[in-house]
Design an enzyme around this catalytic site. Structure first.
Site, PDB file in Angstrom:
ATOM      1  N   ASP A   1       6.097   2.898   1.697  1.00 24.25           N
ATOM      2  CA  ASP A   1       5.250   1.780   2.115  1.00 24.25           C
ATOM      3  C   ASP A   1       4.465   2.221   3.348  1.00 24.25           C
ATOM      4  O   ASP A   1       5.038   2.434   4.418  1.00 24.25           O
ATOM      5  CB  ASP A   1       6.127   0.570   2.432  1.00 24.25           C
ATOM      6  CG  ASP A   1       5.318  -0.692   2.714  1.00 24.25           C
ATOM      7  OD1 ASP A   1       4.129  -0.569   3.067  1.00 24.25           O
ATOM      8  OD2 ASP A   1       5.886  -1.796   2.593  1.00 24.25           O
ATOM      9  N   HIS A   2       3.134   2.337   3.182  1.00 26.06           N
ATOM     10  CA  HIS A   2       2.301   2.855   4.268  1.00 26.06           C
ATOM     11  C   HIS A   2       2.194   1.874   5.434  1.00 26.06           C
ATOM     12  O   HIS A   2       1.718   2.235   6.514  1.00 26.06           O
ATOM     13  CB  HIS A   2       0.900   3.177   3.737  1.00 26.06           C
ATOM     14  CG  HIS A   2       0.306   4.417   4.329  1.00 26.06           C
ATOM     15  ND1 HIS A   2       0.484   4.768   5.646  1.00 26.06           N
ATOM     16  CD2 HIS A   2      -0.464   5.399   3.788  1.00 26.06           C
ATOM     17  CE1 HIS A   2      -0.154   5.896   5.896  1.00 26.06           C
ATOM     18  NE2 HIS A   2      -0.730   6.310   4.779  1.00 26.06           N
ATOM     19  N   ARG A   3       2.637   0.634   5.243  1.00 29.18           N
ATOM     20  CA  ARG A   3       2.658  -0.316   6.354  1.00 29.18           C
ATOM     21  C   ARG A   3       3.770   0.021   7.333  1.00 29.18           C
ATOM     22  O   ARG A   3       3.731  -0.382   8.502  1.00 29.18           O
ATOM     23  CB  ARG A   3       2.854  -1.745   5.828  1.00 29.18           C
ATOM     24  CG  ARG A   3       1.740  -2.259   4.939  1.00 29.18           C
ATOM     25  CD  ARG A   3       2.098  -3.586   4.309  1.00 29.18           C
ATOM     26  NE  ARG A   3       3.302  -3.507   3.483  1.00 29.18           N
ATOM     27  CZ  ARG A   3       3.812  -4.532   2.802  1.00 29.18           C
ATOM     28  NH1 ARG A   3       3.215  -5.715   2.853  1.00 29.18           N
ATOM     29  NH2 ARG A   3       4.903  -4.380   2.072  1.00 29.18           N
TER      30      ARG A   3
ATOM     31  N   LEU B   1       5.630   3.427   7.187  1.00 25.08           N
ATOM     32  CA  LEU B   1       5.626   4.856   7.505  1.00 25.08           C
ATOM     33  C   LEU B   1       4.220   5.430   7.410  1.00 25.08           C
ATOM     34  O   LEU B   1       3.481   5.136   6.466  1.00 25.08           O
ATOM     35  CB  LEU B   1       6.525   5.638   6.540  1.00 25.08           C
ATOM     36  CG  LEU B   1       8.026   5.401   6.608  1.00 25.08           C
ATOM     37  CD1 LEU B   1       8.429   4.358   5.588  1.00 25.08           C
ATOM     38  CD2 LEU B   1       8.784   6.695   6.347  1.00 25.08           C
TER      39      LEU B   1
ATOM     40  N   PRO C   1       0.854  -1.199   0.000  1.00 24.57           N
ATOM     41  CA  PRO C   1       0.000   0.000   0.000  1.00 24.57           C
ATOM     42  C   PRO C   1       0.887   1.246   0.000  1.00 24.57           C
ATOM     43  O   PRO C   1       1.220   1.791   1.053  1.00 24.57           O
ATOM     44  CB  PRO C   1      -0.791  -0.137   1.305  1.00 24.57           C
ATOM     45  CG  PRO C   1       0.106  -0.932   2.203  1.00 24.57           C
ATOM     46  CD  PRO C   1       0.886  -1.855   1.322  1.00 24.57           C
TER      47      PRO C   1
END
Length: 501
Positions: free
Chosen positions: A469-471, A473, A293
């Site tokens: 990577d939103h997982r 940051l 994501p």
């Protein structure tokens, strides 16, 4: 007698492709001579002779993909011979092609086809059955299984082998000549096919049989070239197929009739097999876009002071033959920012649901090479000064473009920079290189009017972007990292202070 096997060039490597053979059977070699080139996971690797000797036998051809540890060739002394009993039972099931009365028989690990009919996959087989099938050089897809669910057992293999009685040497000679042992009548006990039978069959059918080298046969299959329409003085070789492919005059068979496409035919299509490098790139990029994501940020940077900083350094270092590139300075800037925002320097482990934090900033630089893209990385950039970073970066880029990069120089990256500024690109969204958390996009620097201290000035500015990577940051953390990169790029002298601390 020694065996040359497919080397393991990385922890995740399971197979490699023989991209180029530099020797042939019977050649003499010295220690250190180049035997072949292996292509795997974005890099190529030279396999050298470990000692002086003769090439006693070759078990692979150019283009073959074989598992790690598979025997590629035998080296030995003059007078030594490779007995069939010494051939490994794990000989890779390479693609074999033969021309037989107008029908193409092609067998691979995944499929089996005769003419237009095909079977989606091979029958399942017990490990022992697979071992004996390889030992007898039998096509596993052609064996009827009697085990549970149609599984092929050792008894099935032995039964199939009994139908085609032949000595091991005869089987090897037939395989090396691209022939089916079942086509050759035997003169030995119980109709067993002997080595002499294979030789006699080859001599007696020389006018009808298409003579073609294994490499040329595979290239012809890849390019859709009908070997029966290829004219060559003697045996059809690799160069004959390449000449036809380059000229765009590949011939194909349609309903048993040979046809051809003119080079300038409207609507012409051509299928090009992916290289090993492109396959890996395709797999990794698809995995990245479908599982990560990602979130994208960009920010405008005034590169005026950055340019002056670089010109000053290069003016001072010119006498020493040292040149600092735009990317070298960016790598140092990113290393400083990564130490302040460590999550941007992390990996994500989806199976363990954990972050993997790194104390070193191993920064990769995307390098365009023939057939794909390589990302070598400079290890521990935050611990090195600009001159060291520049020297290592230049060496890695040169090795990547020459195809001499080593596996360890491609592994362990924690952050990547991709720069398309030289192409005049103003903005793009890069794809994250997993398992890394971020990738920085660098665009072209252009002069544009900027409001500065109440005045309008023409300044060299550019957009830089970050895919994160939103997982790992959150938006605020990714934005903080990019803001730090901007601040350092507009005040690059600070990184010299960092080096002295």
């Amino acid at each position: 007698m020694g065996k040359i096997t497919m080397p393991k060039l990385g922890l995740t490597m399971t197979e490699g492709t023989v991209s180029s053979l530099k020797v042939k059977k019977g050649d003499g070699v010295k220690q250190g001579d180049l035997l072949l080139v292996v292509a795997t996971e974005k890099l190529t690797y030279d396999v050298e002779a470990p000692e002086e000797g003769l090439v006693l036998d070759l078990l692979v051809a150019e283009g073959d993909t074989v598992p790690v540890g598979a025997v590629l060739m035998f080296l030995g002394n003059e007078g030594e011979q490779v007995l069939d009993s010494e051939l490994p039972l794990n000989i890779p099931e390479n693609t074999l092609t033969r021309i037989d009365q107008g029908k193409s028989l092609k067998t691979t690990k995944e499929s089996f086809s005769v003419g237009d009919s095909s079977v989606a996959s091979r029958n399942s087989a017990s490990p022992l059955a697979k071992k004996w099938a390889r030992a007898f050089r039998l096509d596993q897809a052609a064996i009827n299984g009697s085990g549970p669910g149609g599984m092929i057992t050792k008894a099935d293999v032995m039964k199939e082998a009994g139908k085609f009685r032949a000595t091991p040497l005869a089987r090897k000679q037939a395989r090396d000549s691209g022939l089916a042992i079942t086509d050759i009548p035997g003169s030995g006990p119980d109709g067993r096919t002997l080595s002499a039978d294979v030789k006699a069959w080859i001599e007696g059918n020389s006018e009808q049989r298409v003579k073609v080298s294994p490499v040329a046969s595979k290239l012809a299959a890849d390019h859709g070239i009908d070997l029966r329409g290829v004219s060559a003085s003697g045996r059809i070789m690799k160069k004959d197929i390449l000449e036809i492919a380059r000229a765009g005059a590949s011939k194909a068979s349609s309903s048993g009739l040979a046809g051809s496409l003119a080079q300038d035919s409207p609507g012409e299509e051509r299928r090009v097999p992916l290289t090993p490098m492109r396959k890996i790139i395709a797999q990794r990029m698809f995995m990245s876009t479908s599982t990560i994501p990602s979130v994208f940020f960009n920010i405008e940077v005034d590169f005026g002071e950055f340019i002056r900083f670089r010109e000053t350094l290069n003016g001072y270092l010119a006498e020493k033959g040292i040149k600092i590139s735009f990317n070298d300075i960016l790598m140092k800037i990113c290393a400083v920012a990564l130490m302040d925002v460590p999550l941007a320097n992390a990996w994500y482990d989806p199976e363990a649901q954990e972050y993997i934090m790194h104390t070193d900033a191993n920064i990769g630089l995307a390098v365009a090479v023939e057939g794909g893209l390589l990302v070598p990385n400079v290890k521990g950039v935050q611990r090195k000064n600009l001159v060291q970073v520049a020297a290592e970066s230049a060496e890695l880029v040169a090795k990547a473009r020459k195809g001499k990069i080593l596996p360890e120089e491609m592994q362990g990256g924690t952050f990547t920079i991709t720069n398309l500024g030289m192409f005049g690109i103003h903005d793009f969204i890069p794809i994250i290189n997993p398992p890394e958390a971020c990738i920085l996009a660098v665009n072209s620097v252009i002069e544009k009017p900027v409001a500065r201290n109440g005045n309008i000035e023409i300044r060299p500015v550019s957009m830089i972007g970050l895919s994160a990577d939103h997982r790992i940051l959150n938006g605020a953390e990714a934005a903080d990292f990019l803001a730090k990169v901007k601040k350092l790029a507009e005040n690059p002298w600070v990184i010299l202070i960092q080096d002295s601390m």
